[in-house]
Motif scaffolding. Sequence first.
Motif, PDB file in Angstrom:
ATOM      1  N   ALA A 178      17.980  -5.835 -26.403  1.00 33.76           N
ATOM      2  CA  ALA A 178      19.110  -5.100 -25.832  1.00 33.76           C
ATOM      3  C   ALA A 178      20.399  -5.899 -25.939  1.00 33.76           C
ATOM      4  N   PHE A 179      20.307  -7.209 -25.755  1.00 34.16           N
ATOM      5  CA  PHE A 179      21.485  -8.069 -25.839  1.00 34.16           C
ATOM      6  C   PHE A 179      22.061  -8.067 -27.251  1.00 34.16           C
ATOM      7  N   ALA A 180      21.190  -7.964 -28.250  1.00 32.51           N
ATOM      8  CA  ALA A 180      21.643  -7.929 -29.640  1.00 32.51           C
ATOM      9  C   ALA A 180      22.209  -6.557 -30.006  1.00 32.51           C
ATOM     10  N   GLU A 181      21.663  -5.489 -29.425  1.00 28.51           N
ATOM     11  CA  GLU A 181      22.098  -4.137 -29.792  1.00 28.51           C
ATOM     12  C   GLU A 181      23.372  -3.719 -29.076  1.00 28.51           C
ATOM     13  N   SER A 182      23.564  -4.190 -27.843  1.00 31.57           N
ATOM     14  CA  SER A 182      24.726  -3.756 -27.057  1.00 31.57           C
ATOM     15  C   SER A 182      25.597  -4.958 -26.713  1.00 31.57           C
ATOM     16  N   LYS A 183      26.880  -4.832 -26.960  1.00 32.44           N
ATOM     17  CA  LYS A 183      27.823  -5.908 -26.657  1.00 32.44           C
ATOM     18  C   LYS A 183      28.405  -5.780 -25.248  1.00 32.44           C
ATOM     19  N   THR A 184      28.132  -4.668 -24.588  1.00 36.75           N
ATOM     20  CA  THR A 184      28.752  -4.436 -23.281  1.00 36.75           C
ATOM     21  C   THR A 184      27.754  -4.365 -22.129  1.00 36.75           C
ATOM     22  N   ALA A 185      26.463  -4.403 -22.430  1.00 35.71           N
ATOM     23  CA  ALA A 185      25.440  -4.296 -21.373  1.00 35.71           C
ATOM     24  C   ALA A 185      25.317  -5.635 -20.646  1.00 35.71           C
ATOM     25  N   ARG A 186      25.923  -5.735 -19.482  1.00 31.04           N
ATOM     26  CA  ARG A 186      25.866  -6.970 -18.706  1.00 31.04           C
ATOM     27  C   ARG A 186      24.452  -7.286 -18.231  1.00 31.04           C
ATOM     28  N   LEU A 192      18.243 -11.681 -19.739  1.00 33.82           N
ATOM     29  CA  LEU A 192      17.823 -12.654 -20.745  1.00 33.82           C
ATOM     30  C   LEU A 192      18.036 -14.077 -20.248  1.00 33.82           C
ATOM     31  N   PHE A 193      19.190 -14.332 -19.656  1.00 31.97           N
ATOM     32  CA  PHE A 193      19.470 -15.676 -19.149  1.00 31.97           C
ATOM     33  C   PHE A 193      18.487 -16.063 -18.045  1.00 31.97           C
ATOM     34  N   ASP A 194      18.242 -15.143 -17.120  1.00 35.17           N
ATOM     35  CA  ASP A 194      17.318 -15.440 -16.022  1.00 35.17           C
ATOM     36  C   ASP A 194      15.908 -15.700 -16.530  1.00 35.17           C
ATOM     37  N   ALA A 195      15.477 -14.928 -17.515  1.00 35.27           N
ATOM     38  CA  ALA A 195      14.135 -15.125 -18.065  1.00 35.27           C
ATOM     39  C   ALA A 195      14.016 -16.473 -18.765  1.00 35.27           C
ATOM     40  N   GLN A 196      15.051 -16.857 -19.492  1.00 33.74           N
ATOM     41  CA  GLN A 196      15.013 -18.153 -20.175  1.00 33.74           C
ATOM     42  C   GLN A 196      15.043 -19.317 -19.196  1.00 33.74           C
ATOM     43  N   ALA A 207      22.460 -21.177 -25.247  1.00 35.67           N
ATOM     44  CA  ALA A 207      22.962 -20.293 -26.307  1.00 35.67           C
ATOM     45  C   ALA A 207      23.316 -18.915 -25.751  1.00 35.67           C
ATOM     46  N   THR A 208      22.468 -18.398 -24.884  1.00 36.84           N
ATOM     47  CA  THR A 208      22.750 -17.103 -24.258  1.00 36.84           C
ATOM     48  C   THR A 208      23.996 -17.186 -23.384  1.00 36.84           C
ATOM     49  N   LEU A 209      24.127 -18.279 -22.659  1.00 34.24           N
ATOM     50  CA  LEU A 209      25.298 -18.455 -21.804  1.00 34.24           C
ATOM     51  C   LEU A 209      26.582 -18.495 -22.624  1.00 34.24           C
ATOM     52  N   ALA A 210      26.538 -19.172 -23.768  1.00 36.96           N
ATOM     53  CA  ALA A 210      27.721 -19.249 -24.629  1.00 36.96           C
ATOM     54  C   ALA A 210      28.110 -17.869 -25.151  1.00 36.96           C
ATOM     55  N   GLU A 211      27.113 -17.075 -25.539  1.00 31.29           N
ATOM     56  CA  GLU A 211      27.405 -15.741 -26.043  1.00 31.29           C
ATOM     57  C   GLU A 211      27.917 -14.836 -24.927  1.00 31.29           C
ATOM     58  N   GLY A 212      27.319 -14.961 -23.731  1.00 31.74           N
ATOM     59  CA  GLY A 212      27.790 -14.169 -22.597  1.00 31.74           C
ATOM     60  C   GLY A 212      29.214 -14.511 -22.218  1.00 31.74           C
ATOM     61  N   GLU A 213      29.553 -15.784 -22.277  1.00 32.21           N
ATOM     62  CA  GLU A 213      30.929 -16.189 -21.984  1.00 32.21           C
ATOM     63  C   GLU A 213      31.884 -15.656 -23.051  1.00 32.21           C
ATOM     64  N   LYS A 214      31.438 -15.641 -24.287  1.00 32.64           N
ATOM     65  CA  LYS A 214      32.265 -15.110 -25.366  1.00 32.64           C
ATOM     66  C   LYS A 214      32.533 -13.619 -25.165  1.00 32.64           C
ATOM     67  N   ARG A 215      31.552 -12.906 -24.648  1.00 39.93           N
ATOM     68  CA  ARG A 215      31.710 -11.469 -24.395  1.00 39.93           C
ATOM     69  C   ARG A 215      32.378 -11.191 -23.049  1.00 39.93           C
ATOM     70  N   ARG A 216      32.738 -12.234 -22.328  1.00 40.47           N
ATOM     71  CA  ARG A 216      33.380 -12.120 -21.018  1.00 40.47           C
ATOM     72  C   ARG A 216      32.475 -11.419 -19.999  1.00 40.47           C
ATOM     73  N   GLN A 217      31.199 -11.714 -20.084  1.00 45.05           N
ATOM     74  CA  GLN A 217      30.240 -11.152 -19.143  1.00 45.05           C
ATOM     75  C   GLN A 217      29.937 -12.111 -18.002  1.00 45.05           C
ATOM     76  N   ILE A 218      30.600 -13.256 -17.956  1.00 43.81           N
ATOM     77  CA  ILE A 218      30.464 -14.214 -16.874  1.00 43.81           C
ATOM     78  C   ILE A 218      31.776 -14.973 -16.751  1.00 43.81           C
ATOM     79  N   GLU A 219      32.138 -15.321 -15.515  1.00 42.87           N
ATOM     80  CA  GLU A 219      33.397 -16.024 -15.291  1.00 42.87           C
ATOM     81  C   GLU A 219      33.350 -17.421 -15.912  1.00 42.87           C
ATOM     82  N   PRO A 220      34.461 -17.906 -16.438  1.00 42.67           N
ATOM     83  CA  PRO A 220      34.469 -19.229 -17.093  1.00 42.67           C
ATOM     84  C   PRO A 220      34.009 -20.359 -16.185  1.00 42.67           C
TER      85      PRO A 220
END
Length: 502
Positions: A178-186, A192-196, A207-220
């Motif tokens: 789902a993370f790969a298919e959707s860029k907006t699904a928080r 994914l992060f919690d499972a890892q 790696a997941t955290l870096a991508e989430g930060e890039k998508r602005r799905q988590i505060e800096p």
Amino acid sequence: MIRLILVIAAIVFACVITAIVTLNPGTASFEFFGLAVETSFALAFGVFLLFTFLMLVFWWLVYIAWTAPEKLRRFSLRRRRERGFNALERALIASAAGEGEVAVRQAARADALLDRPALSRLLAARAAEAAGNLPGAEAHYEAMLEDPKTRLVARRGLAQIAHERGEHTATAEHAQIAFAESKTARWAFAALFDAQVAQGDWEAAMATLAEGEKRRQIEPDRARRRRAVLLTAAALGREDTDRTRAATLAELAAQTAPGFAPAAVLAARLLGPARKHKKAETLLKAAWSAAPHPAIARALADLRKSDTRAKRAERLRELAALRPEHRESRILLIEAAIEDGETGLARAILEPLLEMGTPTARLSALASRLAQIEGDEREARRWMTRASHAPGEADWSDIDAEGRAFPYSPDDWKRMVYTFGDEGRLLHPRHERYEIAAGAVPETALLDAPKPARAKRESGDKSVYTAPRMPDDPGVDDDDASGDGDDDGEDDLDRIAGRGTR
């Protein structure tokens, strides 16, 4: 109002026409199939109007009869859809209310009445979840994977079910897709992060955290603190196999969040043997400036094994000067003053700390040590007794009885990702579990101060221990009621200090 105007206008028009026809009677004649008819124009006009009206009624009845089947079919479909939406509404309400059986029944009814497979499957899956039927819900979600419109929500449902079962690998698999298919699904990023993190896969979580930060799905800021914890945990995992890589990760963690003491302490421990003392000292001082912690002072004191006692004391004074108002800095100055034999200065700094609320076990033990150095054994015993009942310190519990800093379990590090990452505060597992914290003094003192009382005892001078037993002095054991000095309280002090215990 408009209708009234139209009716009045029609009446006026009819009256005008009637008047015209009446004032001009005229004649009308026609012949049809050999039948000749002659009459007045007014009567002929009236018959014509009546015939026209009857013809309109006739064709209206024909239209009704012709379209009746289609209208009946549409009416039946509309009623069926209305019942389906009513069932859908009841199912959603029952599912939200936790009435699983009602939700399942209404979902089945809605599925039978509505021709919406995607909606029906989603509703059936939700109803099964509300009823606690996870296998049934899983089957519905798997069927929804075939439809592109419901594929994402199906992945979310399957990930949630796997999470509830504790199947972190399956959770990560569905969330990863789902993370790969959707860029907006928080939710995909969070799942994914919690499972890892639950799997202890620190590298993948970073790696997941870096991508989430890039998508602005988590505060800096949250991402930065979480990354510091992940880097520290990853460095710990490599400490025994790849110390070079571990040192790099720990150094990066300390630079990412200077206020995260475990990262700076670990970096110093790994950089020290590599003779990178300057870099380690810089990281420790930056960490102290951000958030003083006793483990940082210990790491700095032990950084250079070849340093003299005076050099260590000087370095600790410099550390205390970075945050002179902080409690930990004052304790460092007390220990440095004791090392230099400046008991007056040590007491001047210690007394205000003792008066700030209830003294902790660490401060009480420190006061006992100072009184012992001053030769006041009775005062030393009194503070030793208070130390045995005083509350511990959360920060000091991060150092165990063997002097190891932050001896956390893997589960503790998983919790730390969120406590420090999201809230910016340290976790103190040993304090939470009521484990015996590392002693404040003298066993874990940063500087080994002289112990004149011990020296007197070892030299055979037991006069300092001949104080009679006092009713309010519980520090004297029953075995030493005679006051012969064999049990001088040093063992009790060691016990309170945590020497050789957990």
